[in-house]
Design an enzyme around this catalytic site. Structure first.
Site, PDB file in Angstrom:
ATOM      1  N   LYS A 246       5.571  -1.147  -9.094  1.00  0.00           N
ATOM      2  CA  LYS A 246       6.992  -1.444  -8.875  1.00  0.00           C
ATOM      3  C   LYS A 246       7.309  -2.908  -9.232  1.00  0.00           C
ATOM      4  O   LYS A 246       6.393  -3.710  -9.468  1.00  0.00           O
ATOM      5  CB  LYS A 246       7.335  -1.135  -7.410  1.00  0.00           C
ATOM      6  CG  LYS A 246       7.198   0.354  -7.037  1.00  0.00           C
ATOM      7  CD  LYS A 246       7.573   0.573  -5.571  1.00  0.00           C
ATOM      8  CE  LYS A 246       7.451   2.034  -5.163  1.00  0.00           C
ATOM      9  NZ  LYS A 246       7.841   2.234  -3.732  1.00  0.00           N
TER      10      LYS A 246
ATOM     11  N   TYR B 118      13.602   9.681  -7.428  1.00  0.00           N
ATOM     12  CA  TYR B 118      13.705   9.726  -5.957  1.00  0.00           C
ATOM     13  C   TYR B 118      14.669  10.814  -5.509  1.00  0.00           C
ATOM     14  O   TYR B 118      15.380  10.641  -4.516  1.00  0.00           O
ATOM     15  CB  TYR B 118      14.148   8.360  -5.426  1.00  0.00           C
ATOM     16  CG  TYR B 118      13.060   7.308  -5.443  1.00  0.00           C
ATOM     17  CD1 TYR B 118      11.857   7.494  -4.760  1.00  0.00           C
ATOM     18  CD2 TYR B 118      13.233   6.098  -6.121  1.00  0.00           C
ATOM     19  CE1 TYR B 118      10.853   6.524  -4.767  1.00  0.00           C
ATOM     20  CE2 TYR B 118      12.236   5.118  -6.128  1.00  0.00           C
ATOM     21  CZ  TYR B 118      11.058   5.343  -5.449  1.00  0.00           C
ATOM     22  OH  TYR B 118      10.074   4.384  -5.448  1.00  0.00           O
TER      23      TYR B 118
ATOM     24  N   PHE C 251      18.785   5.030   3.268  1.00  0.00           N
ATOM     25  CA  PHE C 251      18.104   3.887   2.654  1.00  0.00           C
ATOM     26  C   PHE C 251      18.096   3.937   1.133  1.00  0.00           C
ATOM     27  O   PHE C 251      17.701   2.966   0.481  1.00  0.00           O
ATOM     28  CB  PHE C 251      16.672   3.748   3.190  1.00  0.00           C
ATOM     29  CG  PHE C 251      15.729   4.881   2.820  1.00  0.00           C
ATOM     30  CD1 PHE C 251      15.413   5.860   3.746  1.00  0.00           C
ATOM     31  CD2 PHE C 251      15.145   4.947   1.562  1.00  0.00           C
ATOM     32  CE1 PHE C 251      14.539   6.902   3.424  1.00  0.00           C
ATOM     33  CE2 PHE C 251      14.269   5.985   1.222  1.00  0.00           C
ATOM     34  CZ  PHE C 251      13.967   6.963   2.167  1.00  0.00           C
TER      35      PHE C 251
ATOM     36  N   ARG D 275      -3.518   8.598  -3.885  1.00  0.00           N
ATOM     37  CA  ARG D 275      -2.730   8.313  -2.661  1.00  0.00           C
ATOM     38  C   ARG D 275      -3.599   7.595  -1.628  1.00  0.00           C
ATOM     39  O   ARG D 275      -3.124   6.701  -0.920  1.00  0.00           O
ATOM     40  CB  ARG D 275      -2.181   9.611  -2.056  1.00  0.00           C
ATOM     41  CG  ARG D 275      -1.026  10.206  -2.815  1.00  0.00           C
ATOM     42  CD  ARG D 275       0.268   9.434  -2.652  1.00  0.00           C
ATOM     43  NE  ARG D 275       0.865   9.590  -1.351  1.00  0.00           N
ATOM     44  CZ  ARG D 275       2.142   9.286  -1.062  1.00  0.00           C
ATOM     45  NH1 ARG D 275       2.943   8.795  -2.018  1.00  0.00           N
ATOM     46  NH2 ARG D 275       2.619   9.436   0.132  1.00  0.00           N
TER      47      ARG D 275
ATOM     48  N   THR E 148       2.786   4.175   3.389  1.00  0.00           N
ATOM     49  CA  THR E 148       4.063   3.698   2.842  1.00  0.00           C
ATOM     50  C   THR E 148       4.416   2.298   3.346  1.00  0.00           C
ATOM     51  O   THR E 148       4.852   1.443   2.573  1.00  0.00           O
ATOM     52  CB  THR E 148       5.195   4.685   3.226  1.00  0.00           C
ATOM     53  OG1 THR E 148       4.841   5.986   2.756  1.00  0.00           O
ATOM     54  CG2 THR E 148       6.523   4.272   2.632  1.00  0.00           C
TER      55      THR E 148
ATOM     56  N   ARG F 299      -1.759  -1.083  -1.151  1.00  0.00           N
ATOM     57  CA  ARG F 299      -0.664  -1.604  -0.323  1.00  0.00           C
ATOM     58  C   ARG F 299      -1.193  -2.476   0.808  1.00  0.00           C
ATOM     59  O   ARG F 299      -0.613  -3.516   1.134  1.00  0.00           O
ATOM     60  CB  ARG F 299       0.163  -0.442   0.223  1.00  0.00           C
ATOM     61  CG  ARG F 299       1.052   0.228  -0.823  1.00  0.00           C
ATOM     62  CD  ARG F 299       1.633   1.523  -0.321  1.00  0.00           C
ATOM     63  NE  ARG F 299       2.652   2.092  -1.216  1.00  0.00           N
ATOM     64  CZ  ARG F 299       3.127   3.321  -1.096  1.00  0.00           C
ATOM     65  NH1 ARG F 299       2.679   4.125  -0.138  1.00  0.00           N
ATOM     66  NH2 ARG F 299       4.049   3.767  -1.932  1.00  0.00           N
TER      67      ARG F 299
ATOM     68  N   ASN G 275       6.646  -1.987  -1.309  1.00  0.00           N
ATOM     69  CA  ASN G 275       5.230  -1.645  -1.154  1.00  0.00           C
ATOM     70  C   ASN G 275       4.480  -1.561  -2.468  1.00  0.00           C
ATOM     71  O   ASN G 275       3.447  -0.916  -2.565  1.00  0.00           O
ATOM     72  CB  ASN G 275       5.085  -0.348  -0.350  1.00  0.00           C
ATOM     73  CG  ASN G 275       5.959   0.760  -0.911  1.00  0.00           C
ATOM     74  OD1 ASN G 275       6.465   0.642  -2.019  1.00  0.00           O
ATOM     75  ND2 ASN G 275       6.114   1.828  -0.151  1.00  0.00           N
TER      76      ASN G 275
ATOM     77  N   HIS H  49       3.997   3.094  -6.492  1.00  0.00           N
ATOM     78  CA  HIS H  49       4.327   4.495  -6.211  1.00  0.00           C
ATOM     79  C   HIS H  49       3.208   5.373  -6.746  1.00  0.00           C
ATOM     80  O   HIS H  49       2.642   5.072  -7.803  1.00  0.00           O
ATOM     81  CB  HIS H  49       5.633   4.889  -6.915  1.00  0.00           C
ATOM     82  CG  HIS H  49       5.826   6.374  -6.941  1.00  0.00           C
ATOM     83  ND1 HIS H  49       6.401   7.058  -5.891  1.00  0.00           N
ATOM     84  CD2 HIS H  49       5.450   7.323  -7.851  1.00  0.00           C
ATOM     85  CE1 HIS H  49       6.389   8.355  -6.177  1.00  0.00           C
ATOM     86  NE2 HIS H  49       5.818   8.537  -7.355  1.00  0.00           N
TER      87      HIS H  49
ATOM     88  N   GLU I 201       7.328  14.573 -11.593  1.00  0.00           N
ATOM     89  CA  GLU I 201       7.469  13.158 -11.945  1.00  0.00           C
ATOM     90  C   GLU I 201       6.952  12.870 -13.352  1.00  0.00           C
ATOM     91  O   GLU I 201       7.552  12.082 -14.096  1.00  0.00           O
ATOM     92  CB  GLU I 201       6.747  12.290 -10.913  1.00  0.00           C
ATOM     93  CG  GLU I 201       7.450  12.318  -9.561  1.00  0.00           C
ATOM     94  CD  GLU I 201       6.725  11.537  -8.482  1.00  0.00           C
ATOM     95  OE1 GLU I 201       7.277  11.430  -7.371  1.00  0.00           O
ATOM     96  OE2 GLU I 201       5.605  11.034  -8.728  1.00  0.00           O
TER      97      GLU I 201
HETATM   98  O1  CDP Z   1       6.186   5.949  -1.582  1.00  0.00           O
HETATM   99  P1  CDP Z   1       5.791   6.943  -0.514  1.00  0.00           P
HETATM  100  O2  CDP Z   1       5.579   8.336  -1.061  1.00  0.00           O
HETATM  101  O3  CDP Z   1       4.619   6.452   0.282  1.00  0.00           O
HETATM  102  O4  CDP Z   1       7.014   7.024   0.537  1.00  0.00           O
HETATM  103  P2  CDP Z   1       8.351   7.888   0.547  1.00  0.00           P
HETATM  104  O5  CDP Z   1       8.592   8.278   1.967  1.00  0.00           O
HETATM  105  O6  CDP Z   1       8.294   8.987  -0.477  1.00  0.00           O
HETATM  106  O7  CDP Z   1       9.484   6.852   0.144  1.00  0.00           O
HETATM  107  C1  CDP Z   1       9.656   6.444  -1.200  1.00  0.00           C
HETATM  108  C2  CDP Z   1       9.911   4.944  -1.224  1.00  0.00           C
HETATM  109  O8  CDP Z   1      11.173   4.665  -0.636  1.00  0.00           O
HETATM  110  C3  CDP Z   1       8.907   4.129  -0.418  1.00  0.00           C
HETATM  111  O9  CDP Z   1       7.719   3.849  -1.149  1.00  0.00           O
HETATM  112  C4  CDP Z   1       9.705   2.885  -0.104  1.00  0.00           C
HETATM  113  O10 CDP Z   1       9.698   1.965  -1.195  1.00  0.00           O
HETATM  114  C5  CDP Z   1      11.123   3.439   0.066  1.00  0.00           C
HETATM  115  N1  CDP Z   1      11.498   3.690   1.493  1.00  0.00           N
HETATM  116  C6  CDP Z   1      12.304   2.766   2.160  1.00  0.00           C
HETATM  117  O11 CDP Z   1      12.672   1.756   1.586  1.00  0.00           O
HETATM  118  N2  CDP Z   1      12.674   2.978   3.463  1.00  0.00           N
HETATM  119  C7  CDP Z   1      12.278   4.080   4.114  1.00  0.00           C
HETATM  120  N3  CDP Z   1      12.642   4.258   5.382  1.00  0.00           N
HETATM  121  C8  CDP Z   1      11.464   5.029   3.459  1.00  0.00           C
HETATM  122  C9  CDP Z   1      11.083   4.795   2.135  1.00  0.00           C
HETATM  123 MG    MG Z   2       6.883   9.762  -1.739  1.00  0.00          MG
END
Ligand code: CDP
Ligand code: MG
Length: 163
Positions: A10, A50, A58, A86, A92, A103, A124, A127, A138
């Protein structure tokens, strides 16, 4: 099973010159590069990538984050690659990501003042696709079929890995 996963360094990872560090971890773990591109992310592409989050409160902050500067997008392959990547990426929230994960070792997250709500977005650094369905979707969002490079490596032949 041989799997492919979509990974993005990112904008914060690019800004902090961590692209090579992140890539070298995956190469050292035996993952194989199938495709790669360095680009800025149009808002439309963010919404596709996304799509599961686009209706969430958010989401606007996530779009602002992912479109804020160039990213490195790539496809990695390997045995059980989706789960393996992962695991290497970590949780996350950087504060919860274990040491040894990308991370956990490198992500820096702003934190709220006492009594204030959590700071969003969660910055973080990286992705990675979470499931086989997500990976297939994706990969098709970011790359056309003919951008995926298939080749064999000596190590794959030695380990009898198939792609
Ligand atoms: O990236 P990951 O799959 O671990 O998490 P996700 O739940 O799929 O969320 C995607 C991305 O959205 C995260 O990596 C964060 O950058 C962002 N996010 C956020 O800013 N605030 C949240 N409450 C949840 C996710
Ligand atoms: Mg995700």
């Amino acid at each position: 099973m041989y799997e492919k996963s979509l990974v993005i360094v990112k904008p914060d990872g690019v800004q902090r010159s961590l692209v090579g560090t992140v890539l070298s971890r995956f190469e050292a773990a035996g993952l194989k590069i199938h495709a790669m591109k360095f680009q800025t992310v149009p808002a439309e592409q963010s919404k596709k990538h996304y799509s599961e989050h686009v209706e969430k409160a958010f989401y606007p902050t996530v779009e602002e984050y992912i479109t804020s500067g160039p990213v490195l997008v790539f496809v990695l392959g390997g045995h059980n690659a989706i789960k393996k990547i992962r695991t290497m990426v970590g949780a996350t929230e950087p504060a919860s990501a274990l040491p040894g994960t990308i991370r956990g070792d490198f992500a820096h997250q702003a934190y709220p003042a006492p009594g204030e709500p959590d700071v969003e977005p969660i910055r973080n650094l990286i992705h990675a696709s979470a499931t086989p369905d997500e990976a297939a979707n994706e990969i098709s969002i970011w790359f056309s079929e003919d951008e995926l490079v298939e080749y064999s490596r000596d190590i794959d032949n030695q380990l009898s890995l198939k792609n």
